[in-house]
Write an enzyme that holds these catalytic residues in place. Structure first.
Site, PDB file in Angstrom:
ATOM      1  N   ASP A 163      -9.885  58.020  -6.623  1.00  0.00           N
ATOM      2  CA  ASP A 163      -8.657  57.013  -6.540  1.00  0.00           C
ATOM      3  C   ASP A 163      -7.621  57.341  -6.024  1.00  0.00           C
ATOM      4  O   ASP A 163      -7.197  58.755  -6.305  1.00  0.00           O
ATOM      5  CB  ASP A 163      -8.780  56.682  -7.996  1.00  0.00           C
ATOM      6  N   GLY A 210      -7.597  48.982  -0.433  1.00  0.00           N
ATOM      7  CA  GLY A 210      -7.947  48.185   0.660  1.00  0.00           C
ATOM      8  C   GLY A 210      -6.733  48.542   1.800  1.00  0.00           C
ATOM      9  O   GLY A 210      -6.727  48.004   2.854  1.00  0.00           O
ATOM     10  N   ASP A 231      -5.811  46.030  -8.117  1.00  0.00           N
ATOM     11  CA  ASP A 231      -6.525  46.105  -9.397  1.00  0.00           C
ATOM     12  C   ASP A 231      -6.538  44.655  -9.853  1.00  0.00           C
ATOM     13  O   ASP A 231      -5.783  43.768  -9.882  1.00  0.00           O
ATOM     14  CB  ASP A 231      -5.795  46.840 -10.421  1.00  0.00           C
TER      15      ASP A 231
HETATM   16  C1  GLA Z   1      -6.397  52.565 -10.442  1.00  0.00           C
HETATM   17  C2  GLA Z   1      -7.564  51.975 -10.232  1.00  0.00           C
HETATM   18  C3  GLA Z   1      -7.988  51.481 -11.575  1.00  0.00           C
HETATM   19  C4  GLA Z   1      -8.094  52.358 -12.542  1.00  0.00           C
HETATM   20  C5  GLA Z   1      -7.124  53.222 -12.716  1.00  0.00           C
HETATM   21  C6  GLA Z   1      -7.138  54.433 -13.564  1.00  0.00           C
HETATM   22  O1  GLA Z   1      -5.199  51.851 -10.869  1.00  0.00           O
HETATM   23  O2  GLA Z   1      -7.396  50.992  -9.251  1.00  0.00           O
HETATM   24  O3  GLA Z   1      -9.379  50.871 -11.036  1.00  0.00           O
HETATM   25  O4  GLA Z   1      -9.374  53.557 -12.184  1.00  0.00           O
HETATM   26  O5  GLA Z   1      -6.354  53.699 -11.632  1.00  0.00           O
HETATM   27  O6  GLA Z   1      -5.810  55.008 -13.943  1.00  0.00           O
END
Ligand code: GLA
Length: 405
Positions: A163, A210, A231
Protein backbone atom coordinates in the site's frame (compact mmCIF):
# COMPACT_ATOMS: atom_id res chain seq x y z
CA UNK A 1 -33.53 10.52 -11.61
CA UNK A 2 -30.21 11.46 -10.11
CA UNK A 3 -27.07 11.89 -12.15
CA UNK A 4 -24.69 12.56 -9.27
CA UNK A 5 -22.78 9.25 -9.52
CA UNK A 6 -22.19 9.88 -13.23
CA UNK A 7 -20.72 13.31 -12.48
CA UNK A 8 -18.46 11.79 -9.86
CA UNK A 9 -17.35 9.15 -12.34
CA UNK A 10 -16.57 11.83 -14.92
CA UNK A 11 -14.46 13.65 -12.34
CA UNK A 12 -12.38 10.54 -11.78
CA UNK A 13 -12.03 10.03 -15.55
CA UNK A 14 -10.83 13.61 -15.90
CA UNK A 15 -8.07 13.02 -13.35
CA UNK A 16 -7.07 9.84 -15.05
CA UNK A 17 -6.76 11.55 -18.42
CA UNK A 18 -4.53 14.23 -16.91
CA UNK A 19 -2.37 11.61 -15.19
CA UNK A 20 -2.05 9.68 -18.42
CA UNK A 21 -1.01 12.72 -20.45
CA UNK A 22 1.60 13.46 -17.81
CA UNK A 23 3.10 10.02 -17.56
CA UNK A 24 2.24 7.79 -20.48
CA UNK A 25 5.01 9.01 -22.71
CA UNK A 26 7.75 8.91 -20.12
CA UNK A 27 7.54 5.73 -18.13
CA UNK A 28 9.56 2.72 -19.16
CA UNK A 29 6.58 0.70 -18.01
CA UNK A 30 4.35 2.40 -20.55
CA UNK A 31 6.73 1.35 -23.31
CA UNK A 32 6.62 -2.29 -22.19
CA UNK A 33 2.98 -3.24 -22.09
CA UNK A 34 3.72 -6.94 -21.80
CA UNK A 35 2.60 -8.41 -18.51
CA UNK A 36 5.56 -9.62 -16.49
CA UNK A 37 4.04 -11.39 -13.51
CA UNK A 38 6.13 -13.72 -11.39
CA UNK A 39 7.68 -16.82 -12.94
CA UNK A 40 4.97 -19.38 -12.45
CA UNK A 41 1.88 -17.41 -13.36
CA UNK A 42 0.06 -16.59 -10.17
CA UNK A 43 -3.56 -15.50 -10.01
CA UNK A 44 -4.53 -17.08 -13.32
CA UNK A 45 -8.06 -16.15 -12.28
CA UNK A 46 -8.94 -13.19 -10.01
CA UNK A 47 -7.87 -13.97 -6.42
CA UNK A 48 -10.66 -15.01 -4.07
CA UNK A 49 -10.54 -14.88 -0.29
CA UNK A 50 -11.09 -12.59 2.66
CA UNK A 51 -9.38 -9.46 4.01
CA UNK A 52 -9.56 -8.07 7.53
CA UNK A 53 -9.80 -4.35 6.83
CA UNK A 54 -13.39 -3.59 5.80
CA UNK A 55 -14.91 -5.14 8.92
CA UNK A 56 -12.21 -5.31 11.60
CA UNK A 57 -10.01 -2.33 10.66
CA UNK A 58 -7.35 -2.02 13.39
CA UNK A 59 -8.95 -4.62 15.64
CA UNK A 60 -7.58 -7.66 13.85
CA UNK A 61 -5.87 -10.37 15.93
CA UNK A 62 -4.46 -13.86 15.51
CA UNK A 63 -7.56 -15.35 17.14
CA UNK A 64 -9.88 -13.49 14.77
CA UNK A 65 -7.90 -14.61 11.72
CA UNK A 66 -8.07 -18.25 12.88
CA UNK A 67 -11.83 -17.92 13.43
CA UNK A 68 -12.26 -16.45 9.93
CA UNK A 69 -10.28 -19.34 8.44
CA UNK A 70 -12.49 -21.82 10.33
CA UNK A 71 -15.62 -20.06 9.08
CA UNK A 72 -14.33 -19.92 5.53
CA UNK A 73 -14.31 -23.70 5.58
CA UNK A 74 -17.50 -24.35 7.59
CA UNK A 75 -19.59 -21.85 5.57
CA UNK A 76 -18.65 -23.54 2.29
CA UNK A 77 -16.71 -20.53 1.06
CA UNK A 78 -13.44 -22.42 0.67
CA UNK A 79 -15.15 -25.02 -1.47
CA UNK A 80 -16.68 -22.23 -3.54
CA UNK A 81 -13.15 -20.94 -4.31
CA UNK A 82 -12.29 -18.51 -1.49
CA UNK A 83 -8.69 -19.36 -0.57
CA UNK A 84 -6.73 -16.32 0.65
CA UNK A 85 -7.05 -15.20 4.27
CA UNK A 86 -5.47 -11.75 4.18
CA UNK A 87 -4.29 -9.79 7.21
CA UNK A 88 -4.41 -6.07 6.44
CA UNK A 89 -2.72 -3.21 8.29
CA UNK A 90 -1.85 -3.15 12.05
CA UNK A 91 -0.12 -6.54 12.44
CA UNK A 92 3.33 -4.90 12.33
CA UNK A 93 5.59 -4.70 15.38
CA UNK A 94 9.13 -3.41 15.82
CA UNK A 95 12.30 -4.23 13.90
CA UNK A 96 15.07 -5.91 15.87
CA UNK A 97 18.73 -4.81 15.85
CA UNK A 98 19.24 -6.73 12.59
CA UNK A 99 16.35 -4.84 11.05
CA UNK A 100 14.10 -7.89 10.93
CA UNK A 101 10.40 -7.06 11.27
CA UNK A 102 8.39 -8.80 14.00
CA UNK A 103 4.65 -9.00 14.36
CA UNK A 104 3.15 -7.12 17.31
CA UNK A 105 1.46 -8.60 20.40
CA UNK A 106 -1.78 -9.18 18.48
CA UNK A 107 0.04 -11.79 16.37
CA UNK A 108 2.31 -13.77 18.74
CA UNK A 109 3.51 -16.28 16.13
CA UNK A 110 2.97 -15.55 12.45
CA UNK A 111 4.51 -18.83 11.28
CA UNK A 112 2.20 -20.83 13.55
CA UNK A 113 -0.74 -18.83 12.16
CA UNK A 114 0.35 -19.58 8.58
CA UNK A 115 0.63 -23.28 9.46
CA UNK A 116 -2.87 -23.19 10.91
CA UNK A 117 -4.34 -21.50 7.83
CA UNK A 118 -2.45 -23.82 5.46
CA UNK A 119 -3.70 -26.81 7.44
CA UNK A 120 -7.22 -25.83 6.39
CA UNK A 121 -6.32 -25.82 2.69
CA UNK A 122 -6.18 -22.01 2.67
CA UNK A 123 -3.44 -19.44 2.05
CA UNK A 124 -2.28 -16.51 4.16
CA UNK A 125 -1.84 -12.92 2.99
CA UNK A 126 -0.16 -9.95 4.63
CA UNK A 127 0.13 -6.18 4.16
CA UNK A 128 2.92 -3.59 4.02
CA UNK A 129 3.89 -0.28 2.47
CA UNK A 130 6.83 0.90 0.33
CA UNK A 131 7.09 3.90 2.67
CA UNK A 132 8.56 4.02 6.18
CA UNK A 133 5.05 3.83 7.62
CA UNK A 134 1.80 2.15 6.57
CA UNK A 135 -1.52 3.96 6.24
CA UNK A 136 -2.29 3.21 9.90
CA UNK A 137 1.22 4.49 10.81
CA UNK A 138 2.74 1.09 11.56
CA UNK A 139 6.18 -0.02 10.36
CA UNK A 140 6.56 0.00 6.54
CA UNK A 141 9.13 -1.77 4.34
CA UNK A 142 11.22 1.19 3.11
CA UNK A 143 14.89 0.09 2.86
CA UNK A 144 13.97 -3.35 4.24
CA UNK A 145 12.32 -4.81 1.15
CA UNK A 146 14.60 -7.86 0.68
CA UNK A 147 14.57 -8.59 4.41
CA UNK A 148 10.79 -8.29 4.69
CA UNK A 149 10.14 -10.46 1.65
CA UNK A 150 12.42 -13.13 3.16
CA UNK A 151 10.60 -12.88 6.48
CA UNK A 152 7.22 -13.27 4.76
CA UNK A 153 8.51 -16.31 2.86
CA UNK A 154 9.87 -17.84 6.07
CA UNK A 155 6.53 -17.34 7.77
CA UNK A 156 4.76 -19.00 4.80
CA UNK A 157 3.01 -15.94 3.41
CA UNK A 158 1.28 -16.38 0.02
CA UNK A 159 -0.01 -12.87 -0.81
CA UNK A 160 1.24 -9.32 -0.20
CA UNK A 161 -0.86 -6.16 -0.43
CA UNK A 162 1.62 -3.32 -0.84
CA UNK A 163 0.00 0.00 0.00
CA UNK A 164 1.59 3.23 -1.26
CA UNK A 165 0.64 5.32 1.81
CA UNK A 166 3.99 6.10 3.47
CA UNK A 167 5.68 6.87 0.16
CA UNK A 168 3.23 9.64 -0.64
CA UNK A 169 5.09 12.26 1.44
CA UNK A 170 8.49 11.68 -0.22
CA UNK A 171 6.71 11.66 -3.59
CA UNK A 172 5.33 15.14 -2.84
CA UNK A 173 8.89 16.38 -2.42
CA UNK A 174 10.05 15.00 -5.78
CA UNK A 175 11.30 17.62 -8.26
CA UNK A 176 8.69 16.84 -10.92
CA UNK A 177 5.52 14.76 -11.27
CA UNK A 178 7.53 12.43 -13.52
CA UNK A 179 10.15 11.96 -10.79
CA UNK A 180 7.42 11.23 -8.24
CA UNK A 181 5.92 8.68 -10.61
CA UNK A 182 9.31 7.05 -11.13
CA UNK A 183 9.84 6.86 -7.36
CA UNK A 184 6.59 4.91 -7.04
CA UNK A 185 7.35 2.60 -9.98
CA UNK A 186 10.84 1.89 -8.61
CA UNK A 187 9.41 1.10 -5.18
CA UNK A 188 6.96 -1.41 -6.62
CA UNK A 189 9.69 -3.01 -8.77
CA UNK A 190 11.95 -3.28 -5.73
CA UNK A 191 9.41 -5.33 -3.80
CA UNK A 192 8.54 -7.37 -6.92
CA UNK A 193 12.19 -8.37 -7.20
CA UNK A 194 12.46 -9.04 -3.48
CA UNK A 195 9.43 -11.34 -3.62
CA UNK A 196 10.82 -13.14 -6.66
CA UNK A 197 14.18 -13.61 -4.95
CA UNK A 198 12.52 -15.57 -2.15
CA UNK A 199 11.56 -18.28 -4.64
CA UNK A 200 8.15 -18.54 -2.94
CA UNK A 201 5.09 -17.82 -5.09
CA UNK A 202 3.57 -14.72 -3.45
CA UNK A 203 0.67 -12.93 -5.13
CA UNK A 204 1.60 -9.25 -5.45
CA UNK A 205 -1.26 -6.81 -4.91
CA UNK A 206 -0.54 -3.13 -5.63
CA UNK A 207 -2.54 -0.63 -3.63
CA UNK A 208 -2.09 2.95 -4.82
CA UNK A 209 -5.72 3.85 -5.48
CA UNK A 210 -5.50 3.92 -9.31
CA UNK A 211 -3.08 6.86 -9.50
CA UNK A 212 -1.25 7.54 -12.76
CA UNK A 213 -3.56 5.11 -14.60
CA UNK A 214 -1.94 2.12 -12.87
CA UNK A 215 -3.77 -0.31 -15.16
CA UNK A 216 -1.38 0.79 -17.94
CA UNK A 217 1.76 -0.20 -16.03
CA UNK A 218 0.73 -2.34 -13.04
CA UNK A 219 1.55 -5.62 -14.78
CA UNK A 220 4.98 -4.42 -15.86
CA UNK A 221 6.02 -3.81 -12.24
CA UNK A 222 4.94 -7.36 -11.37
CA UNK A 223 1.44 -6.63 -10.06
CA UNK A 224 -0.93 -9.58 -10.12
CA UNK A 225 -3.64 -7.08 -9.24
CA UNK A 226 -3.79 -3.36 -8.64
CA UNK A 227 -6.38 -1.22 -6.93
CA UNK A 228 -8.01 1.08 -9.48
CA UNK A 229 -9.77 3.42 -7.02
CA UNK A 230 -9.83 4.86 -3.53
CA UNK A 231 -11.30 2.94 -0.60
CA UNK A 232 -14.72 1.36 -0.79
CA UNK A 233 -17.23 1.82 2.04
CA UNK A 234 -20.37 -0.12 2.96
CA UNK A 235 -22.68 2.25 1.06
CA UNK A 236 -24.45 1.89 -2.28
CA UNK A 237 -23.25 5.35 -3.40
CA UNK A 238 -19.54 4.55 -2.89
CA UNK A 239 -19.76 0.97 -4.16
CA UNK A 240 -21.61 2.12 -7.30
CA UNK A 241 -19.26 5.06 -7.88
CA UNK A 242 -16.28 2.68 -7.75
CA UNK A 243 -17.81 -0.25 -9.63
CA UNK A 244 -19.36 1.65 -12.51
CA UNK A 245 -16.24 3.83 -12.92
CA UNK A 246 -14.42 0.71 -14.19
CA UNK A 247 -15.89 1.25 -17.68
CA UNK A 248 -13.12 1.18 -20.28
CA UNK A 249 -10.57 -0.76 -18.20
CA UNK A 250 -11.32 -4.25 -19.52
CA UNK A 251 -8.42 -4.31 -21.99
CA UNK A 252 -5.89 -4.12 -19.13
CA UNK A 253 -7.00 -7.24 -17.22
CA UNK A 254 -6.17 -10.85 -17.96
CA UNK A 255 -4.80 -14.02 -16.37
CA UNK A 256 -2.12 -13.05 -13.84
CA UNK A 257 -2.91 -9.33 -13.83
CA UNK A 258 -6.25 -7.91 -12.72
CA UNK A 259 -7.93 -4.58 -12.08
CA UNK A 260 -9.00 -4.43 -8.43
CA UNK A 261 -11.96 -2.15 -7.59
CA UNK A 262 -11.41 -2.98 -3.89
CA UNK A 263 -12.70 -5.58 -1.48
CA UNK A 264 -16.30 -6.63 -0.95
CA UNK A 265 -18.63 -5.10 1.63
CA UNK A 266 -21.26 -7.85 1.31
CA UNK A 267 -22.59 -8.83 4.72
CA UNK A 268 -21.40 -5.72 6.57
CA UNK A 269 -25.01 -4.63 6.89
CA UNK A 270 -25.40 -1.12 5.48
CA UNK A 271 -26.60 -1.97 1.95
CA UNK A 272 -29.96 -3.44 0.95
CA UNK A 273 -30.12 -7.00 -0.46
CA UNK A 274 -30.55 -5.71 -4.05
CA UNK A 275 -27.56 -3.41 -3.56
CA UNK A 276 -25.32 -6.24 -2.35
CA UNK A 277 -26.54 -8.29 -5.31
CA UNK A 278 -25.46 -5.44 -7.59
CA UNK A 279 -22.08 -5.36 -5.81
CA UNK A 280 -21.39 -9.08 -6.38
CA UNK A 281 -22.80 -9.12 -9.93
CA UNK A 282 -20.78 -6.09 -11.03
CA UNK A 283 -17.56 -7.44 -9.46
CA UNK A 284 -18.15 -10.76 -11.28
CA UNK A 285 -18.66 -9.01 -14.62
CA UNK A 286 -15.50 -6.98 -13.93
CA UNK A 287 -13.48 -10.19 -13.29
CA UNK A 288 -12.60 -8.44 -10.04
CA UNK A 289 -10.83 -10.12 -7.14
CA UNK A 290 -13.50 -11.42 -4.75
CA UNK A 291 -12.13 -10.64 -1.30
CA UNK A 292 -14.91 -10.81 1.24
CA UNK A 293 -14.67 -8.00 3.79
CA UNK A 294 -17.20 -9.09 6.40
CA UNK A 295 -17.12 -11.18 9.58
CA UNK A 296 -17.39 -14.73 8.25
CA UNK A 297 -18.30 -16.10 11.69
CA UNK A 298 -21.66 -14.31 11.85
CA UNK A 299 -22.98 -14.57 8.30
CA UNK A 300 -26.69 -14.89 7.57
CA UNK A 301 -27.76 -17.57 5.07
CA UNK A 302 -28.49 -14.70 2.62
CA UNK A 303 -24.91 -13.42 2.87
CA UNK A 304 -23.51 -16.92 2.37
CA UNK A 305 -25.80 -17.37 -0.64
CA UNK A 306 -24.61 -14.08 -2.17
CA UNK A 307 -20.95 -14.94 -1.69
CA UNK A 308 -21.09 -18.58 -2.77
CA UNK A 309 -23.44 -18.62 -5.76
CA UNK A 310 -21.59 -21.02 -8.05
CA UNK A 311 -22.90 -19.56 -11.33
CA UNK A 312 -21.91 -16.03 -10.33
CA UNK A 313 -18.46 -17.17 -9.20
CA UNK A 314 -18.03 -19.03 -12.50
CA UNK A 315 -18.62 -15.73 -14.34
CA UNK A 316 -15.95 -13.99 -12.23
CA UNK A 317 -13.51 -16.92 -12.47
CA UNK A 318 -14.10 -17.73 -16.14
CA UNK A 319 -10.85 -19.20 -17.53
CA UNK A 320 -10.74 -16.81 -20.52
CA UNK A 321 -9.99 -14.08 -17.96
CA UNK A 322 -11.77 -11.35 -19.93
CA UNK A 323 -13.02 -8.41 -17.90
CA UNK A 324 -16.48 -7.22 -18.88
CA UNK A 325 -17.30 -3.67 -19.87
CA UNK A 326 -20.20 -1.27 -20.28
CA UNK A 327 -22.23 -1.67 -23.47
CA UNK A 328 -24.78 1.09 -23.01
CA UNK A 329 -25.81 3.72 -20.50
CA UNK A 330 -29.21 5.36 -20.72
CA UNK A 331 -29.07 7.71 -17.76
CA UNK A 332 -28.84 5.43 -14.71
CA UNK A 333 -29.75 2.28 -16.70
CA UNK A 334 -26.55 0.49 -17.68
CA UNK A 335 -25.98 -2.73 -19.58
CA UNK A 336 -22.66 -4.49 -19.08
CA UNK A 337 -21.34 -7.64 -20.77
CA UNK A 338 -18.53 -10.09 -20.09
CA UNK A 339 -17.40 -12.57 -22.76
CA UNK A 340 -16.94 -16.11 -21.41
CA UNK A 341 -14.63 -18.90 -22.57
CA UNK A 342 -17.39 -21.04 -24.11
CA UNK A 343 -18.61 -18.22 -26.38
CA UNK A 344 -21.48 -17.26 -24.10
CA UNK A 345 -21.79 -13.89 -22.39
CA UNK A 346 -22.77 -12.68 -18.96
CA UNK A 347 -25.04 -9.66 -19.24
CA UNK A 348 -25.82 -7.33 -16.34
CA UNK A 349 -28.88 -5.07 -16.53
CA UNK A 350 -28.12 -2.52 -13.81
CA UNK A 351 -30.60 0.06 -12.55
CA UNK A 352 -28.74 2.78 -10.63
CA UNK A 353 -31.94 4.69 -9.96
CA UNK A 354 -33.58 4.05 -6.56
CA UNK A 355 -36.95 3.18 -8.17
CA UNK A 356 -37.60 0.02 -10.23
CA UNK A 357 -37.28 0.45 -14.01
CA UNK A 358 -38.04 -1.63 -17.08
CA UNK A 359 -34.96 -2.53 -19.08
CA UNK A 360 -34.65 -4.24 -22.45
CA UNK A 361 -31.72 -5.91 -24.13
CA UNK A 362 -31.63 -6.90 -27.78
CA UNK A 363 -29.18 -9.78 -28.14
CA UNK A 364 -28.23 -8.67 -31.68
CA UNK A 365 -26.73 -5.56 -30.04
CA UNK A 366 -24.28 -7.77 -28.20
CA UNK A 367 -23.08 -9.75 -31.18
CA UNK A 368 -25.54 -12.64 -31.37
CA UNK A 369 -27.72 -13.42 -34.39
CA UNK A 370 -31.03 -15.23 -34.14
CA UNK A 371 -32.44 -16.58 -30.93
CA UNK A 372 -30.16 -17.36 -28.02
CA UNK A 373 -30.52 -19.39 -24.84
CA UNK A 374 -31.09 -17.03 -21.91
CA UNK A 375 -30.72 -17.86 -18.23
CA UNK A 376 -31.48 -15.63 -15.25
CA UNK A 377 -28.46 -16.39 -13.06
CA UNK A 378 -29.68 -15.26 -9.62
CA UNK A 379 -33.10 -16.82 -10.17
CA UNK A 380 -31.36 -19.99 -11.52
CA UNK A 381 -34.03 -20.08 -14.21
CA UNK A 382 -33.84 -20.78 -17.95
CA UNK A 383 -35.92 -18.22 -19.81
CA UNK A 384 -35.94 -20.03 -23.17
CA UNK A 385 -34.63 -19.06 -26.61
CA UNK A 386 -35.11 -15.34 -27.19
CA UNK A 387 -33.87 -12.57 -29.45
CA UNK A 388 -34.52 -9.89 -26.84
CA UNK A 389 -35.51 -9.68 -23.21
CA UNK A 390 -37.38 -7.05 -21.27
CA UNK A 391 -37.75 -7.12 -17.51
CA UNK A 392 -38.33 -5.00 -14.42
CA UNK A 393 -35.07 -4.28 -12.62
CA UNK A 394 -35.36 -3.31 -8.93
CA UNK A 395 -34.09 0.08 -7.75
CA UNK A 396 -30.28 -0.07 -7.23
CA UNK A 397 -30.65 -3.67 -8.42
CA UNK A 398 -29.57 -5.93 -11.24
CA UNK A 399 -30.80 -8.74 -13.44
CA UNK A 400 -27.85 -10.95 -14.32
CA UNK A 401 -28.23 -13.08 -17.44
CA UNK A 402 -26.12 -15.73 -19.10
CA UNK A 403 -26.68 -15.79 -22.83
CA UNK A 404 -25.57 -18.75 -24.96
CA UNK A 405 -25.80 -19.23 -28.71
C1 GLA B 1 -5.57 2.11 2.81
C2 GLA B 1 -6.05 0.97 1.90
C3 GLA B 1 -7.08 0.13 2.65
C4 GLA B 1 -6.46 -0.43 3.91
C5 GLA B 1 -5.90 0.71 4.78
C6 GLA B 1 -5.10 0.17 5.95
O1 GLA B 1 -6.59 3.00 3.09
O2 GLA B 1 -6.61 1.48 0.71
O3 GLA B 1 -7.56 -0.92 1.81
O4 GLA B 1 -5.44 -1.32 3.55
O5 GLA B 1 -5.05 1.56 4.02
O6 GLA B 1 -4.50 1.18 6.71
Amino acid sequence: MTNVPRKAAMGICGLVVISYVLFAQNTPAAQTQTAVPQKAILATTPPMGWNSWNHFHRNITDAIVRAQADAMVSSGMRDAGYIYVNIDDTWEGERDTQGIIHSNEKFPDMKALADYVHGKGLKLGIYSSPGDKTCAKFEGSLNHEEQDARTYAEWGIDYLKYDLCGLREPMKNAATPEAAHQMMVDAYIKMRDALRNTGRPIVYSLCQYGNDAVWRWGASVGGNLWRTTGDITDSYAKMAEIGFSQAGLSQYAGPGHWNDPDMLEVGNGKMKPDEYRTHVSLWAILAAPLLAGNDLTTMTPETIALLTNREVIAIDQDPAGKQGDRLTAEGPLEIWAKPLADGSKAIGLFNRHPQPARMRVDFRQIGFSGRVRVRDVWEAKDLGRLDNYETLVPGHGVVLLKVTK
